[in-house]
Design an enzyme around this catalytic site. Sequence first.
Site, PDB file in Angstrom:
ATOM      1  CG  ASP A   1       2.808  -5.050  -7.735  1.00 15.43           C
ATOM      2  OD1 ASP A   1       3.477  -5.600  -6.832  1.00 15.43           O
ATOM      3  OD2 ASP A   1       1.917  -5.649  -8.367  1.00 15.43           O
TER       4      ASP A   1
ATOM      5  CB  ALA B   1       4.859   1.000   3.190  1.00 14.90           C
TER       6      ALA B   1
ATOM      7  NE  ARG C   1      -3.209  -0.502   1.475  1.00 16.02           N
ATOM      8  CZ  ARG C   1      -3.297  -0.883   2.746  1.00 16.02           C
ATOM      9  NH1 ARG C   1      -4.455  -0.782   3.377  1.00 16.02           N
ATOM     10  NH2 ARG C   1      -2.248  -1.368   3.381  1.00 16.02           N
TER      11      ARG C   1
ATOM     12  CG  ASP D   1       2.205  -6.511   7.253  1.00 13.99           C
ATOM     13  OD1 ASP D   1       1.521  -7.526   7.096  1.00 13.99           O
ATOM     14  OD2 ASP D   1       1.896  -5.595   8.028  1.00 13.99           O
TER      15      ASP D   1
ATOM     16  CB  CYS E   1      -3.167  -9.572  10.322  1.00 16.54           C
ATOM     17  SG  CYS E   1      -3.791  -8.944   8.747  1.00 16.54           S
TER      18      CYS E   1
ATOM     19  N   PRO F   1      -1.017   1.493   5.609  1.00 19.32           N
ATOM     20  CG  PRO F   1      -2.484   1.818   7.424  1.00 19.32           C
ATOM     21  CD  PRO F   1      -1.920   0.750   6.513  1.00 19.32           C
ATOM     22  N   GLY F   2       1.122   2.695   6.970  1.00 22.95           N
ATOM     23  CA  GLY F   2       2.336   3.263   7.530  1.00 22.95           C
ATOM     24  C   GLY F   2       2.654   2.956   8.969  1.00 22.95           C
ATOM     25  N   GLY F   3       1.950   2.037   9.588  1.00 20.70           N
ATOM     26  CA  GLY F   3       2.216   1.721  10.988  1.00 20.70           C
ATOM     27  C   GLY F   3       3.636   1.236  11.204  1.00 20.70           C
TER      28      GLY F   3
ATOM     29  CG  ASP G   1       0.355   0.199  -0.534  1.00 19.84           C
ATOM     30  OD1 ASP G   1       0.495  -0.496   0.483  1.00 19.84           O
ATOM     31  OD2 ASP G   1      -0.657   0.155  -1.270  1.00 19.84           O
TER      32      ASP G   1
END
Length: 394
Positions: free
Chosen positions: A260, A210, A238, A279, A329, A212-214, A233
């Site tokens: 984890d 998760a 982070r 993600d 990404c 930094p939370g975007g 996380d």
Amino acid sequence: MNEYNRLSNKYNYSPAIVSRLIEYFGEKRAENIIKELKTPSRVFAVRVNSLMISTDQVLEELEQSSIKATPHPTIEDAILLEVEGPFLVKGIGKKVIADKFACESVMQGSDLYSSGVIKLEKIKVSDPVVIEDKNGLIVAEGIAKMNSKSIMQRIKGVAVQTTNSIYKIPDLKNSHLYSRGMIYLQSLPAIIASKVLEPQPNEFVIDMCAAPGGKTTHIAQIMNNTGKILALDRSKKRLQKLRRNVKRLGIKNVISIRLDSRLLSKKYPCLEADRIIVDPPCTAIGVRPKLYDNSTDKEIISTSAYQRQFLKVAAKLLKPSGTIVYSTCTLTAEENESNIKYCLEELGLRLKDLSKTPGSPGLSSYLSDAKKTRRFHPDLHGTPAIFIASLTKD
């Protein structure tokens, strides 16, 4: 010299990356993609926090600050800003060599902090300086705010105030819109990934990686602060960033745990989620600007295997008819289409159709149903390279 080595040497991208891009897209387009990756996104997006303010109000405030912005034509909480440049940077001044991440920020107009400096010539306060990466690429000029001794002693603060950079992006992080939680700086494909999850009010959602939370905070926003989001996380640092963003944005429905998430089904075997977003850590080849990248074949393959561990746990925790959104990404098929193929063949999941979602189809040579997935290409969409797939189970 073969084409792989020529492009690798010219752009400082590893042969592992170059060879894959040529395989996927052909030689000419591979080079165009790398050129784009070395520059900022042509589309700089901002997400409006609809829990606090409307898109029209944000646009009005930006206009009052002389910042050019337009609403996204179909995504109601996304605003697009103009990226100016490229500008000529003459490189007049004493040399300061900064690390990769610092240079990628500085080339967009950010100041250079002492923590980002690798080495430098002897300078004093107010000296004109030129900032370069380790390969000699000039990214900006500026004025020294510390002397060289203070910089190398890692005294916290701005080492160089940037006065002229290759590109310029509005500094919204120092705006009241940002500090008061009214906006979140987020790429357009990342905004779309949370939309694809389609979280509903009062559901239970898990964000497995998760910080930094975007995406966590966007999902909370879509759910109108109802239900529960379990944000996980493994990194303490982070997770602290995530908690700061949750507080800044006025989010009330997030439970954040340092864990984890590959261990989640063992630690909480009875847990069931309506929706899960995965993600995971990736090779991040699609992040831009990326001035150079040394990713190896071994790193790409091992990262793909690592990502499958998260997907395996997500499949266990998902309720029947629930939704998993997988997003990276990066550009490699191993981390994208091949991992979705693994989900279909080994985890009993099936693809939901994203063909009407913005973006382009995935790579059909690696996944027969790739048309149901989405890729965002730097050269076609002006964004970072992002992959998105939506999965469910019966």
